[in-house]
Write a protein that holds these residues in place. Sequence first.
Motif, PDB file in Angstrom:
ATOM      1  N   ASN A   1      25.083  36.599  85.402  1.00  0.00           N
ATOM      2  CA  ASN A   1      25.911  37.764  85.771  1.00  0.00           C
ATOM      3  C   ASN A   1      27.370  37.581  85.389  1.00  0.00           C
ATOM      4  N   VAL A   2      27.598  37.258  84.135  1.00  0.00           N
ATOM      5  CA  VAL A   2      28.971  36.999  83.686  1.00  0.00           C
ATOM      6  C   VAL A   2      29.661  38.298  83.260  1.00  0.00           C
ATOM      7  N   PRO A   3      30.951  38.442  83.566  1.00  0.00           N
ATOM      8  CA  PRO A   3      31.704  39.617  83.114  1.00  0.00           C
ATOM      9  C   PRO A   3      31.786  39.655  81.587  1.00  0.00           C
ATOM     10  N   THR A   4      31.985  40.838  81.045  1.00  0.00           N
ATOM     11  CA  THR A   4      32.057  41.016  79.597  1.00  0.00           C
ATOM     12  C   THR A   4      33.502  41.112  79.121  1.00  0.00           C
ATOM     13  N   GLN A   5      33.668  40.915  77.832  1.00  0.00           N
ATOM     14  CA  GLN A   5      34.980  41.106  77.217  1.00  0.00           C
ATOM     15  C   GLN A   5      35.454  42.540  77.393  1.00  0.00           C
ATOM     16  N   ASP A   6      34.516  43.485  77.322  1.00  0.00           N
ATOM     17  CA  ASP A   6      34.853  44.896  77.473  1.00  0.00           C
ATOM     18  C   ASP A   6      35.492  45.171  78.824  1.00  0.00           C
ATOM     19  N   LEU A   7      34.928  44.590  79.882  1.00  0.00           N
ATOM     20  CA  LEU A   7      35.508  44.783  81.209  1.00  0.00           C
ATOM     21  C   LEU A   7      36.889  44.135  81.289  1.00  0.00           C
ATOM     22  N   TYR A   8      36.998  42.917  80.795  1.00  0.00           N
ATOM     23  CA  TYR A   8      38.273  42.194  80.838  1.00  0.00           C
ATOM     24  C   TYR A   8      39.368  42.992  80.128  1.00  0.00           C
TER      25      TYR A   8
END
Length: 404
Positions: free
Chosen positions: A224-231
């Motif tokens: 469940n790692v955050p994405t570059q898009d969210l960052y």
Amino acid sequence: TDVIGLQKIDDMIHNPVNDQLESTWKWMYEGINRANYLVENKDKVEFSRKAELYGEVHFLRAYYYFELVKIFGGVPVFTESRLTAGDSATLSRATSSEVYAQIEADLQAAIAALPAAKSLDGRATAFTAHALLGKAYLYQDKFDEAASILEPLVGLYSLAPDLQNVFLTSGENGSESVFEVQHSKNSNWFDWGFPQGSEGNFGIIHHGIRGYNGSVYAQGWSFNVPTQDLYDAYADGDSRRDVAILDIAAWANSTGAEYAEGYEHTGYFNHKYIPRAGSTAAQGELNYEMNYRAIRYADVLLMAAEANNRKASADDAKALNYLNQVRARAFGNSSQASSSTGAALTQEIWDERRFELAMEGHRFFDLVRTGEASTKVSGFISGKHEVFPIPQTEIDISGLTQNA
């Protein structure tokens, strides 16, 4: 090769044979069965806190049915007694509307019976039931009803000055906590066959950094790692980015920490529910003490903002007030206050939910209910993925109809 059920859901290639969906179904209905056990024996017990306890029973049953209906759509509804093995073949699915009607009825009963103040951390109050009912109305596009039921909560809670502290053990059950599932690390009891049955929070280990060696955090499984898009979506100056997302390379460079890259490594980790050093005991993976923040006041404000913006006679002034309270905490000032109205304001509120509630488990369901999932979720097929498949075991045992 690890936890294939989760990986299939992540890639939107899941089918009715999925251990994760089956477990979710079983656990929610176990909760409903326990609530119904109390209902069927209500006349057999008398004690001073009986009315409050039955308010909690109605709240929890509504909570379980809400989880089921948002995940699976219409599901079997039973309320008078426990389900036994002999009842299995007699079940049929209610419609989503019928499930929501039961949720509404249970929450109205909870509001009538529960006190305004909690007797113990983790127990529901009348206002907790208001919040869940407001969310249930929002999921049905009942915006007038949602605005009305959420209004008494505005000003009753307050946004914590430091959002990061909300997700530390020191910030649990604070001014922003509307409903918080309590976890502890005190018990030596654990069961890998039923991890949610431990007192600890099994979700935490999933969000940890694989092979981590350093300060502050503890290692985990890199799910469940955050994405570059969210960052990248966060605006400059938005403090919520670093609350929600840990940039592991930057952290390692500044502290000397070591780590290994997990499967589908993005360089980011869920900073709200990441394992922290010292917060586990006994069977480490299963006994993390971090609470699950099911409903926060910021969520309430954004739900109230959306309801007021989308109700029959829109009150955009009120919607802006609630939205801008959340933004002011995020940026530390009113520099990002919105003045939008109408559909533009609706979209801003939806986007604000993404930033404010990132990594807390609400995003997918928000995208489905707002009709944005097909353009935002890779692999999402309209007409299919709005709900998840009924577990095949339930189809085989009870003859339930399957989702499209």
